[in-house]
Structure formats: C-alpha cells, structure tokens
Design an enzyme around this catalytic site. Structure first.
Site, short mmCIF file in Angstrom:
data_model
loop_
_atom_site.label_atom_id
_atom_site.label_comp_id
_atom_site.label_asym_id
_atom_site.label_seq_id
_atom_site.Cartn_x
_atom_site.Cartn_y
_atom_site.Cartn_z
N THR A 73 -9.23 -0.94 3.90
CA THR A 73 -10.37 -1.61 3.27
C THR A 73 -10.58 -1.10 1.85
OG1 THR A 73 -11.39 -1.90 5.44
CG2 THR A 73 -12.85 -2.07 3.53
N ALA A 197 -3.29 4.25 7.71
CA ALA A 197 -2.57 5.16 8.63
C ALA A 197 -2.79 4.84 10.10
CB ALA A 197 -3.00 6.60 8.34
N THR A 234 -12.63 14.88 -2.88
CA THR A 234 -11.81 15.97 -2.36
C THR A 234 -10.77 15.42 -1.37
OG1 THR A 234 -13.66 17.47 -2.61
CG2 THR A 234 -11.91 18.18 -1.10
N CYS A 321 -11.41 -6.59 14.00
CA CYS A 321 -12.40 -6.32 12.97
C CYS A 321 -13.48 -7.39 13.00
CB CYS A 321 -11.75 -6.25 11.60
SG CYS A 321 -10.41 -5.09 11.58
N1 PLP Z 1 -6.10 -5.45 6.25
C1 PLP Z 1 -5.61 -5.85 7.44
C2 PLP Z 1 -4.56 -6.91 7.47
C3 PLP Z 1 -6.07 -5.28 8.63
O1 PLP Z 1 -5.57 -5.68 9.80
C4 PLP Z 1 -7.08 -4.27 8.55
C5 PLP Z 1 -7.64 -3.68 9.80
O2 PLP Z 1 -7.60 -4.28 10.86
C6 PLP Z 1 -7.54 -3.87 7.28
C7 PLP Z 1 -7.04 -4.48 6.16
C8 PLP Z 1 -8.56 -2.79 7.14
O3 PLP Z 1 -7.95 -1.52 7.27
P1 PLP Z 1 -8.82 -0.22 7.62
O4 PLP Z 1 -9.20 -0.33 9.06
O5 PLP Z 1 -7.88 0.93 7.38
O6 PLP Z 1 -9.97 -0.18 6.69
#
Ligand code: PLP
Length: 375
Positions: A73, A197, A234, A321
C-alpha cells in the site's frame, strides 16, 4: 485431529521458518538503530546492506534501486502520489488494487488527469487501448503485474514499451507476482515496481519499491534521512531481513513451488468437474498459479465462505482486502461478470505449504455445500 485448511494465500501467506529465524536476533539482542555509526549497530547495518543486495538480485535490480517501505500500500501510494505532486497525468487500469485506485481518485480530486483502462472478459488490459490514451508528452502509466482477485497476468512488458515510446514512465504493482513468477525489472523495462513481503512468506507490514536508477521520484514519507533520503523512518531491520530471506527462499524454490501449486490447482478443478457441480472459472489462461476464482451459479459466495469456515477452511470471496466492502467487486464488474454470478464467486488461493490432503478436504466440503439446494 481435524486439519485446518488455509487456502487464502493471495490475502497473506504464513511466515517461513527461515525468515523467522533470521528475524529473531533483531527483535531481541541486536536492537541497535541501523542508522547509528557505533559498533553496537554494526550487525544491523551489515544485515540491512546484505538484505538490500539480496532483494535487488532477486528482481534483476541494483541495491541502490531498492527502497524499503511498510508494504504494498505504501509503495503504491508513493508512486501515484508522486505523479500527483508533479502534476502528471496518470493512466491506470480498472482492476487495480485499492492501494492504487484510491490514490488515483485522490489525485483526480486534486486536479490530475486520471484515466482507467478497461479490461477484457479475462481481466487483461488491452495494449491497443493504452496507445489511445497516451496523448501528453509525459506522465505515469501504472498497471498491475497480476490481479489479486482473479490472478490474470498483464502484458506489462509491452505496455511499458508503449509508455516509453510516448515519453511516459511505467510502474507495476507486482504485489501478487514477486516471489511467485520470475521477474527481471531490466528485461521487462519497469521504471518502478511495488512488492509486499507478506505475500511471499515474509513478515506483514514490510515491502519495497524499486525505482530505476536515474529517476528522481518525490518522497511520500518525510523526516529523517534513511533510505538515502528517499523514505524517512527508522529501519525495520527484523522486517527487512525477514523479507530478504523469504524472497530468496521463494526464488530458489520457484520452479518446484510452481509445479506443486499447479498440481494442487489441477486436482481441485478435476475434483469439481468430476462431481458434476456447475461452476465457472474467472480470469485469464495466463495467471498466477494457485489463484482460482470460481463462480457457482445460484449460490452465494458469502454463504459458501461461512459454511467452509465452520468446517475449518479459510478461503475468500472476491478480494481479502475488500472483505468489509459489501459492494460488488470492482474487478468482477470490470470483467463484466453478471451481478448474480459475481455474488456467487469465491477465491481459493493455494500456496507452497498446501498439500493434496487440503485439496481433498476443501473439494469435498465445497461439493457438499454447492450440491445442496440453491442458497
Ligand atoms: N496490491 C495488491 C495487488 C494486493 O493484492 C495487495 C494486498 O492484498 C496490496 C497491493 C496491498 O499490499 P499490503 O497488504 O502490503 O499493503
């Protein structure tokens, strides 16, 4: 004891043992701030440097092109908001993750020109459509490497070439792809690439952004001079080393993992087909192995999820998400799936720790649920 089946690896993956072991010293005795010059921080500094080199080498980059972030994100926001701060036009796609789409909306509200490319029924951006939108002499194109809900892999190499021909930069959100498909940023012609990660058996809250040498991109997080003054805060040494070890491990096992997960995917689809239940698979032929979006006409994806959950099986509807979002998935809308079918959709995503027994348990439970009267 009943086996718990986790089949939601596109949402997150379990932390690898090797990664955990590598992290522990930095959560315990080696707590020195990596930016301090004294000898107590020497191991943290050295480990940080090695982790950066490892990650760079895993994607064909140079160490100075890797910037540690708090995850996908943040990396995506850094890129999109960077374009916004420069007043650049942005072209993205209608199936991006919200980590790209929301900052795009934000940029639009702030007066930036933003266009979202449509996709085919298989969820693939058409190259010809991009050419039509590249009207200004510079801007940012951001198209994901692989979709999180249906797994479709995008033609990023061709899209990047087109963008470059018009003087535009190209970013890819490769959160679902890094550690799962071979990626060489130079060969693919990527200018920026986001990764996270926890999608490749590393720790949560950790990611990176690749920025090609020669690109001066405005910072998103301002403060201290960490990350060669590009990303303040940090350094999370434990998270960084865990991410590097997990990525290296996944890259070393890439062929074996892909074959293993492919077998699980085929086995599940075989079992469903032989059972005679009606289902459709969404997404493209060229997809992330193990990411399986299925629609069961006449059933509710939400209800299937809860019934499987009661049996100790974790899967997802649409995207993890989006689990708080009761609206129809924007990805399923973009591929023009009928609303009824979209509501009947679940996502199963296998990872390297799944075994054939998981597939049998999941398939039996799923067949039992969808064989009953319509929900
Ligand atoms: N982009 C994609 C394609 C994702 O599938 C996700 C999480 O599901 C993200 C971005 C967000 O990543 P993070 O959970 O590390 O913030």
């Amino acid at each position: 004891m009943k086996r718990f089946v986790y089949a939601d690896n596109a949402a997150t993956t379990p932390l690898s043992e090797k990664a955990l072991e590598a992290m522990l010293p930095f959560l315990k005795q080696e707590y020195g701030n990596a930016s301090q010059p004294y000898s107590f921080s020497r191991l943290a500094r050295k480990t940080l440097k090695e982790a950066r080199a490892t990650i760079a080498q895993c994607i064909g980059a140079s160490p100075e092109e890797i910037f540690f972030t708090s995850g996908g994100t943040e990396s995506d926001n850094w890129v999109i908001q960077g374009a916004m701060h420069q007043g650049w036009p942005i072209i993205s796609s209608s199936i991006e993750h919200h980590a790209v789409l929301k900052p795009c909306e934000f940029a639009k509200k702030r007066g930036c020109k933003v266009e979202l490319l449509p996709v085919s029924h298989e969820g693939v951006v058409s190259v010809g459509t991009l050419a039509h939108y590249l009207t200004e002499d510079k801007g940012l194109v951001s198209v994901m490497f692989a979709n999180n809900e249906i797994g479709s892999i995008q033609p990023v190499e061709v899209l990047a070439r087109l963008a470059h021909d018009s003087g535009w930069l190209f970013h890819t959100d490769a959160v679902q792809a890094v550690g799962h498909v071979p990626i060489d940023v130079q060969k693919l012609g990527m200018d920026m690439l986001s990764a996270s990660a926890h999608k490749f058996n590393g720790p949560k809250g950790m990611g990176f952004l690749y920025i090609r040498n020669g690109i001066e991109w405005p910072s998103l997080i301002l403060g201290g001079s960490q990350e060669s003054e590009h990303r303040a805060g940090t350094e999370n040494v434990a998270g960084i080393v865990g991410m590097a070890v997990a990525l290296q491990e996944n890259i070393d096992m890439l062929d074996a993992n892909t074959k293993h997960i492919c077998r699980l995917e085929e086995s599940l689809l075989d079992k469903l087909s032989h059972s005679g239940v009606r289902f459709y698979r969404n997404g493209a032929k060229h997809h992330i192995t193990g990411n399986i979006s299925l629609s069961f006409p006449g059933h509710s994806g939400e209800a299937i999820l809860h019934r499987l959950d009661l049996k100790g099986i974790s899967i997802s509807t649409g995207s993890a998400c989006d689990s708080h979002d009761t609206q129809m998935s924007h990805v399923l809308k973009a591929i023009r799936l009928e609303e009824e079918l979209a509501k009947s959709t679940i996502r199963i995503s296998f990872g390297r720790y799944n075994i054939e027994e998981d597939v049998s348990i999941l398939a039996n439970a799923l067949i039992q649920i969808v064989s009953k009267r319509n929900l």
